[in-house]
Design an enzyme around this catalytic site. Structure first.
Site, PDB file in Angstrom:
ATOM      1  N   PRO A  20       0.802  -1.226   0.000  1.00  0.00           N
ATOM      2  CA  PRO A  20       0.000   0.000   0.000  1.00  0.00           C
ATOM      3  C   PRO A  20       0.834   1.275   0.000  1.00  0.00           C
ATOM      4  CG  PRO A  20      -0.082  -1.072   2.139  1.00  0.00           C
ATOM      5  CD  PRO A  20       0.564  -2.042   1.198  1.00  0.00           C
ATOM      6  N   ASN A  21       0.327   2.234  -0.759  1.00  0.00           N
ATOM      7  CA  ASN A  21       0.882   3.593  -0.867  1.00  0.00           C
ATOM      8  C   ASN A  21       2.150   3.675  -1.713  1.00  0.00           C
ATOM      9  OD1 ASN A  21      -1.114   4.934   0.832  1.00  0.00           O
ATOM     10  ND2 ASN A  21      -0.192   3.779   2.514  1.00  0.00           N
TER      11      ASN A  21
ATOM     12  N   HIS B 123       4.359  -4.645   8.944  1.00  0.00           N
ATOM     13  CA  HIS B 123       4.309  -4.532  10.405  1.00  0.00           C
ATOM     14  C   HIS B 123       3.014  -5.081  10.992  1.00  0.00           C
ATOM     15  CE1 HIS B 123       7.554  -1.963   9.178  1.00  0.00           C
ATOM     16  NE2 HIS B 123       6.724  -1.090   8.624  1.00  0.00           N
TER      17      HIS B 123
ATOM     18  N   ARG C 161      13.752   4.377  12.063  1.00  0.00           N
ATOM     19  CA  ARG C 161      12.494   5.130  12.135  1.00  0.00           C
ATOM     20  C   ARG C 161      11.695   4.727  13.384  1.00  0.00           C
ATOM     21  NH1 ARG C 161       9.647   4.742   6.539  1.00  0.00           N
ATOM     22  NH2 ARG C 161       8.470   6.479   7.447  1.00  0.00           N
TER      23      ARG C 161
ATOM     24  N   ASP D 240       1.750 -15.752   6.034  1.00  0.00           N
ATOM     25  CA  ASP D 240       1.269 -17.119   5.812  1.00  0.00           C
ATOM     26  C   ASP D 240       1.255 -17.462   4.322  1.00  0.00           C
ATOM     27  OD1 ASP D 240       0.976 -17.524   8.507  1.00  0.00           O
ATOM     28  OD2 ASP D 240      -1.210 -17.360   8.526  1.00  0.00           O
TER      29      ASP D 240
ATOM     30  N   ARG E 233       7.905   0.342  13.212  1.00  0.00           N
ATOM     31  CA  ARG E 233       8.427  -0.149  11.937  1.00  0.00           C
ATOM     32  C   ARG E 233       9.564  -1.158  12.124  1.00  0.00           C
ATOM     33  NH1 ARG E 233       5.954   3.385   8.218  1.00  0.00           N
ATOM     34  NH2 ARG E 233       5.640   5.427   9.132  1.00  0.00           N
TER      35      ARG E 233
ATOM     36  N   ARG F 125       4.891  10.804  -2.535  1.00  0.00           N
ATOM     37  CA  ARG F 125       4.714  10.472  -1.138  1.00  0.00           C
ATOM     38  C   ARG F 125       6.008  10.695  -0.354  1.00  0.00           C
ATOM     39  NH1 ARG F 125       4.784   4.360   1.200  1.00  0.00           N
ATOM     40  NH2 ARG F 125       4.167   4.891   3.315  1.00  0.00           N
TER      41      ARG F 125
ATOM     42  N   TYR G 179      11.189   8.622   0.923  1.00  0.00           N
ATOM     43  CA  TYR G 179      11.129   7.550  -0.077  1.00  0.00           C
ATOM     44  C   TYR G 179      11.752   7.919  -1.424  1.00  0.00           C
ATOM     45  CZ  TYR G 179       7.992   5.521   3.382  1.00  0.00           C
ATOM     46  OH  TYR G 179       7.477   5.006   4.545  1.00  0.00           O
TER      47      TYR G 179
ATOM     48  N   ASN H  40       8.110  -5.655  -1.198  1.00  0.00           N
ATOM     49  CA  ASN H  40       8.059  -4.544  -0.251  1.00  0.00           C
ATOM     50  C   ASN H  40       6.614  -4.494   0.246  1.00  0.00           C
ATOM     51  OD1 ASN H  40       7.966  -2.228   1.216  1.00  0.00           O
ATOM     52  ND2 ASN H  40       9.025  -0.945  -0.292  1.00  0.00           N
TER      53      ASN H  40
ATOM     54  N   ALA I  72       3.320  -0.926   4.663  1.00  0.00           N
ATOM     55  CA  ALA I  72       2.793  -0.932   6.040  1.00  0.00           C
ATOM     56  C   ALA I  72       2.369  -2.325   6.490  1.00  0.00           C
ATOM     57  CB  ALA I  72       1.626   0.038   6.146  1.00  0.00           C
TER      58      ALA I  72
ATOM     59  N   HIS J 296      12.815  -2.748   1.738  1.00  0.00           N
ATOM     60  CA  HIS J 296      12.257  -1.449   2.139  1.00  0.00           C
ATOM     61  C   HIS J 296      13.126  -0.339   1.579  1.00  0.00           C
ATOM     62  CE1 HIS J 296       9.523  -3.496   4.785  1.00  0.00           C
ATOM     63  NE2 HIS J 296      10.537  -4.241   5.173  1.00  0.00           N
ATOM     64  N   LEU J 297      12.474   0.683   1.056  1.00  0.00           N
ATOM     65  CA  LEU J 297      13.214   1.833   0.546  1.00  0.00           C
ATOM     66  C   LEU J 297      13.963   2.533   1.673  1.00  0.00           C
ATOM     67  CD1 LEU J 297      10.117   2.681  -1.408  1.00  0.00           C
ATOM     68  CD2 LEU J 297      12.268   2.962  -2.592  1.00  0.00           C
TER      69      LEU J 297
ATOM     70  N   GLU K 104      12.800  -9.543   1.237  1.00  0.00           N
ATOM     71  CA  GLU K 104      11.992  -8.456   1.796  1.00  0.00           C
ATOM     72  C   GLU K 104      12.781  -7.159   1.621  1.00  0.00           C
ATOM     73  OE1 GLU K 104      11.281  -8.781   6.005  1.00  0.00           O
ATOM     74  OE2 GLU K 104      10.503  -6.729   6.125  1.00  0.00           O
TER      75      GLU K 104
HETATM   76  C1  DQA Z   1       8.386   0.905   3.627  1.00  0.00           C
HETATM   77  C2  DQA Z   1       8.516   1.128   5.130  1.00  0.00           C
HETATM   78  C3  DQA Z   1       7.195   0.896   5.820  1.00  0.00           C
HETATM   79  O1  DQA Z   1       7.324   1.105   7.223  1.00  0.00           O
HETATM   80  C4  DQA Z   1       6.161   1.882   5.296  1.00  0.00           C
HETATM   81  O2  DQA Z   1       4.904   1.629   5.885  1.00  0.00           O
HETATM   82  C5  DQA Z   1       6.075   1.882   3.825  1.00  0.00           C
HETATM   83  C6  DQA Z   1       7.290   1.755   3.026  1.00  0.00           C
HETATM   84  C7  DQA Z   1       9.684   1.272   2.877  1.00  0.00           C
HETATM   85  O3  DQA Z   1       9.795   0.891   1.720  1.00  0.00           O
HETATM   86  O4  DQA Z   1      10.565   1.935   3.435  1.00  0.00           O
HETATM   87  O5  DQA Z   1       5.002   2.095   3.260  1.00  0.00           O
HETATM   88  O6  DQA Z   1       8.118  -0.461   3.385  1.00  0.00           O
END
Ligand code: DQA
Length: 151
Positions: free
Chosen positions: A15-16, A85, A112, A92, A116, A23, A28, A79, A82, A105-106, A103
């Site tokens: 998401p997002n 977490h 942070r 699963d 997170r 954003r 990011y 990735n 959110a 994360h940017l 896995e």
């Molecule tokens: C994220 C880190 C997460 O905590 C956050 O909710 C994101 C992006 C990252 O790529 O740094 O949406 O996964």
């Protein structure tokens, strides 16, 4: 193994992340998700891989896509944003798979907020990367190429 000549790598974004570029660019970066995906497609051609890119804001859609990938992909880069977490369901679904999972994360999530720092995915991932920004996706694909080709 996937039904293709080239190893297939599924790249999932949660998401997002469709709003990358707009954003919180200070966190990011300014690269959009389309730009990231286009770069991965080019890089995959050079590496002899096929990438399939999928983004959703919905936990259920991500779970369904992970299920659809069962025995159809050779590696997963995710990735979960959110949902990292919060999502036992994504964890699963990933457990279905017996392929390398990265896995990603940017941002450096460990630098942070405390919430997170907990990942439901890291315990089922082969490797985890955080803090490399958009470049992290290319680094992950390079690493995945070595993993799936046994390098
Ligand atoms: C994220 C880190 C997460 O905590 C956050 O909710 C994101 C992006 C990252 O790529 O740094 O949406 O996964």
């Amino acid at each position: 193994m996937a039904n293709t000549n080239k190893p297939v790598i599924l790249v999932l974004n949660g998401p997002n992340l469709n709003m990358l570029g707009k954003r919180e660019p200070e966190v990011y970066g300014s690269t959009t998700l389309d730009e990231i995906n286009e770069g991965l497609i080019t890089q995959a051609e050079e590496l002899g891989l096929e990438v399939q890119c999928f983004q959703s804001n919905s936990e259920g859609a991500l779970v369904t896509r992970i299920q659809e990938a069962f025995q159809n992909v050779d590696g997963i880069i995710i990735n979960p944003a959110a949902y990292t977490h919060t999502s036992v369901a994504i964890r699963d679904a990933l457990l279905l798979h017996d392929v390398p999972i990265i896995e990603l994360h940017l941002s450096n999530v460990y630098k942070r907020e405390e919430f997170r720092h907990k990942s439901f995915v890291s315990g089922v991932a082969t490797a985890q990367m955080a803090g490399f920004g958009a470049m992290g996706y290319n680094m992950a694909l390079q690493a995945m190429a070595d993993m799936v080709k046994g390098g």
